[in-house]
Structure formats: structure tokens, C-alpha cells
Design a protein around this motif. Sequence first.
Motif, PDB file in Angstrom:
ATOM      1  N   TYR A 156      21.883   4.018 -35.835  1.00 55.11           N
ATOM      2  CA  TYR A 156      21.016   2.921 -36.262  1.00 55.11           C
ATOM      3  C   TYR A 156      19.732   3.376 -36.954  1.00 55.11           C
ATOM      4  CZ  TYR A 156      24.177   0.240 -33.330  1.00 55.11           C
ATOM      5  OH  TYR A 156      25.296  -0.322 -32.789  1.00 55.11           O
ATOM      6  N   GLY A 157      19.425   4.651 -36.856  1.00 57.73           N
ATOM      7  CA  GLY A 157      18.282   5.181 -37.607  1.00 57.73           C
ATOM      8  C   GLY A 157      16.909   4.723 -37.163  1.00 57.73           C
ATOM      9  N   TYR A 158      16.708   4.536 -35.858  1.00 55.31           N
ATOM     10  CA  TYR A 158      15.364   4.207 -35.370  1.00 55.31           C
ATOM     11  C   TYR A 158      14.666   5.466 -34.889  1.00 55.31           C
ATOM     12  CZ  TYR A 158      18.475   3.904 -31.303  1.00 55.31           C
ATOM     13  OH  TYR A 158      19.447   4.149 -30.373  1.00 55.31           O
ATOM     14  N   LYS A 159      13.344   5.345 -34.677  1.00 53.17           N
ATOM     15  CA  LYS A 159      12.592   6.449 -34.076  1.00 53.17           C
ATOM     16  C   LYS A 159      12.417   6.126 -32.597  1.00 53.17           C
ATOM     17  CE  LYS A 159       9.693   6.430 -37.795  1.00 53.17           C
ATOM     18  NZ  LYS A 159       9.148   5.575 -38.455  1.00 53.17           N
ATOM     19  N   ILE A 160      12.376   7.174 -31.780  1.00 56.11           N
ATOM     20  CA  ILE A 160      12.203   6.941 -30.338  1.00 56.11           C
ATOM     21  C   ILE A 160      10.828   7.444 -29.914  1.00 56.11           C
ATOM     22  CG2 ILE A 160      13.090   7.463 -28.035  1.00 56.11           C
ATOM     23  CD1 ILE A 160      15.802   8.014 -29.294  1.00 56.11           C
ATOM     24  N   LYS A 161      10.107   6.611 -29.168  1.00 57.37           N
ATOM     25  CA  LYS A 161       8.843   7.077 -28.594  1.00 57.37           C
ATOM     26  C   LYS A 161       8.980   7.045 -27.080  1.00 57.37           C
ATOM     27  CE  LYS A 161       3.858   6.246 -28.969  1.00 57.37           C
ATOM     28  NZ  LYS A 161       3.472   7.585 -28.609  1.00 57.37           N
ATOM     29  N   THR A 162       8.715   8.183 -26.470  1.00 56.97           N
ATOM     30  CA  THR A 162       8.930   8.310 -25.026  1.00 56.97           C
ATOM     31  C   THR A 162       7.637   8.105 -24.246  1.00 56.97           C
ATOM     32  OG1 THR A 162      10.489   9.999 -25.666  1.00 56.97           O
ATOM     33  CG2 THR A 162      10.067   9.775 -23.344  1.00 56.97           C
ATOM     34  N   PHE A 163       7.726   7.368 -23.170  1.00 57.60           N
ATOM     35  CA  PHE A 163       6.554   7.100 -22.324  1.00 57.60           C
ATOM     36  C   PHE A 163       6.791   7.610 -20.911  1.00 57.60           C
ATOM     37  CE2 PHE A 163       6.350   4.072 -25.724  1.00 57.60           C
ATOM     38  CZ  PHE A 163       5.004   3.994 -26.018  1.00 57.60           C
ATOM     39  N   SER A 164       5.683   7.937 -20.223  1.00 59.10           N
ATOM     40  CA  SER A 164       5.855   8.414 -18.851  1.00 59.10           C
ATOM     41  C   SER A 164       5.845   7.259 -17.864  1.00 59.10           C
ATOM     42  CB  SER A 164       4.775   9.432 -18.496  1.00 59.10           C
ATOM     43  OG  SER A 164       3.516   8.803 -18.557  1.00 59.10           O
ATOM     44  N   ASP A 165       5.345   6.104 -18.275  1.00 64.67           N
ATOM     45  CA  ASP A 165       5.380   4.966 -17.354  1.00 64.67           C
ATOM     46  C   ASP A 165       5.558   3.664 -18.107  1.00 64.67           C
ATOM     47  OD1 ASP A 165       2.226   3.666 -17.216  1.00 64.67           O
ATOM     48  OD2 ASP A 165       2.610   5.557 -18.234  1.00 64.67           O
TER      49      ASP A 165
END
Length: 482
Positions: A156-165
Motif C-alpha cells: 500500500y505504500g504508506y509510511k509507518i511511525k512507531t510510538f512507545s505508548d
Amino acid sequence: MKKKILACLLILFPIFSLGIAKADTVKSKYIIASDSSFAPFVFQNSNNEYTGIDMDLIKAIAKDQGFEIEITNPGFDAAISAVQAGQADGIIAGMSVTDARKATFDFSDSYYTANTILGVKESSTIASYEDLKDKTVGVKNGTASQTFLTENQSKYGYKIKTFSDGASMYDSLNTGAIDAVMDDEPVLKYSISQGQKLKTPITGTPIGETAFAVKKGSNPELIQMFNKGLANLKANGEFQKILDKYLASGAATTSTSTVDETTIWGLLQNNYKQLLSGLGITLALALISFAIAIVIGIIFGMFSVSPYKSLRLISEIFVDVIRGIPLMILAAFIFWGIPNFIESITGQQSPINDFVAGTIALSLNAAAYIAEIVRGGIQAVPVGQMEASRSLGISYGKTMRKIILPQATKLMLPNFVNQFVIALKDTTIVSAIGLVELFQTGKIIIARNYQSFKMYAILAIFYLVIITLLTRLAKRLEKRIR
Ligand code: GLN
């Protein structure tokens, strides 16, 4: 003789470890790790207590089965690490039973079923996964939703942003920093029912059953007790009561507060106890670690100007190594890495307390900088003085103590004050290992009420006031010493 001692140790070691392993099988108290904001499973209510389905469930099961628990809420990712590192015995955090996790966890019977689902703002035009092209999707680190997003990213070509909470993730969605989030369906649905202006345009994807877990192969009796307790609670209707408490309409909410938390005054009134305790931890961390750092720093600083090459080398290595490692990694290494390493060698879990790990990391870090301050201070005293004194037949030690150090100390003092301010600010970094100091306290409060602007402003002012007061005090001391 040496060989005999070695042989004795070799024989005794397995006996000792057997003894410990046996005593471990049934514990007087089990530490249960959980998420920090994952309503309705676990979240803080307005009295700053952790509640939710998972919290009520584990407490009811412990009561039913007659075992003691202590619950910690470091967040999902940190809770997983805590169980793997032996800092906690079990995890209950709306955790999904996935095949990958079965390699490292043993799971209880399931008590819920969840999908992962996409959440967007009410006003968003995203209506399908295809619409996510070049958009940013937020997700919590270590979750099944993250696995789903990673697996489908190229499609799908999205960007992923990871969070700790969860709190910072939803905050970012609200402020528009990310375009969507991927989270468990009951959690998103719950926050919508609580008035969050979000919607779920796509139907969810199953990620598995929700269950309680222990590290694979450890605490098997805990899983047995959980299963028995769960069956009892299901039979006597208490389990349903817990679900209804949070899921039925008009159920317990995250914001039943009588105090209005949308004003700075209300926030302070409702959370001052928590903030003060966080501040206490911050100060304790800063003061204790700085005191230790001064001792270590002075030792290595003296080494670095020593006439012996080996001592200079030791000091150089220490400073280079510690200065070359980011503080957050140092803290994570001490808190998660070392216990993991010890366990892989001895087979024994040897968890380290988060405060102790944080203090060690901060002490080492500051010690490296203090060693440099000490070296700089001593080297700033003209060499001629040492030479003159030595030529008069006065020893190196005495010259150092009587002539060089008194002058060098004066030169070092402002730098010490500076370093202390840095140490105090650095305490925020060690919150990454789940230590609930002032910054983490603020984040937990925001997780409950989403008042990030006002809450971060309060935190900033707290630090500003404390640091200003302490530097004033230090300046006064400095004057007196001069
Ligand atoms: N159910 C999801 C998982 O296990 C999310 C759990 C959570 O974020 N607490 O990965």
C-alpha cells in the motif's frame, strides 16, 4: 590448591542453582507487567489508579486463586521486555496470541478476541488501505498491529511511525502529525465511545485471541492459576460483570473526574501528588547519580593526569566508551541487556530494579564528563608549579593536594554546576526504561486526559523552577568555596 577450590566451586554451583530454581517455582508475590494506556483493558482513572478489564481481571483471579500480585504499568513494549528479561513474571495487556509470540511466551486461555483496525480522524477522506499511499500510519511498538502494517507496507505504500505508548500516538493523530493509526478494535471503538473524534473506515483484520502470558517455560503455575481462576470467574458471573463494567453503555469511563482537567489549575489540583512523587524520583535520581559520578569522575580524572601511562590509558578508555554510547542505550543495556545476558549464561533470572539501573546509567554517563572536567581543571594550572614544587623535593601526591588541586577546584566549580544541570535534565532520558520520574508521570497523566499542551507546559515549568533554584544554590556554594 587453586585447582581444588575451582573444583569445589564447580560442584557447588549447580547445587546452589538447583536450590534457587526450586524456591522460584512458587513465589510469594508475582510481578505482573501491563500497558499504560490501552483503554478499556488498562488505563488510569481520574484518581490516577490503573483500572480496566485487565486490571480487574488479574486482581480477581489472584484473589480467587490466593496469590499475591504487584502490578507495574510501563507500557506494552516495555512490559514485553520486562517479562523477557525476568523483571516481571507475567503480562496482561490486551495481548494477542500470535504464532510468532508462541516461540517466546506461554499463553493462558483466552479471555477476549480482537481485530486490528485502522483509525482516522472524523474529517479524514481515507476510506481504504489504497488511500494510505504516501500517508503516515502510527502504531505502537511491538504490537500485532505493527506486524500487520510492516507486512502490508510495500503493497500500500504508506509510511509507518512507531510510538512507545498509545497516548502519544493518539495525540499525534489528533494534532495531524500522522494520518491514521492502527490499533486493536475494542480500543479504538472505546475511545470513540468516549468522545474522541475518530472513525474506523475499514473493517478490521483478526490478530488473534487476547490472553495472559508468561515467558516461555517460566512460572507455569501462574498460567495454571490464571486458567483456573478465569474459569471460576466465568462460571460465577464475575467475568461478565467486569466486561460490563467497562463495555456496557454508561460504563466506567476514563474521565469521571469531578475536577475539570482542562485548566492548568485543575490539572495541578488533580495530579499534584503524582507530580510531586515523580519530582521526588527525578531529584533522587539526579542527586544520587551525581554524587556517585563525582567520586568516579574524580578518580578517572586523576588517572588522566597521572604520571603512569597505564592509568592514563584506563581513564581514556573509560571516557571514550561512556561518552561514545548514547545515555538511552546505556540505560537499556543495563536494564534489559545485562539481565538477559546473565540469564543466558546462568539460566537464572536476575532482574535489576529500574531505579538502580537508571542511577547506574546516569552515574557512568556523568562520571565520564566529570573526569574530563577534572582533567581540564588540573591541566589549566600551569605545569611550572608542579615542576617547581617537585624540584623542592615535595612529593607528587602532596603537590597535587596542596598546590594543584586547590587552584584546579576553583576552575572546575562552574563546570560542575553545569554538569549537574545536565544530569538533572538527563533523568528524562532514563524514563525510557519505564522509570516513573517527573517526565513519565506527565506522560501518564496525558495518556488519561489528552491535555498535552498544558501538561507539558507544567512539566517545563517544574524543571525550570527546580533547575533555577538548584543553580542559585550551587552558585552560592561556589562563592563560599572561593
Ligand atoms: N493486542 C495487541 C498486541 O498484542 C496490542 C496490545 C497492546 O497494545 N497492549 O499486539
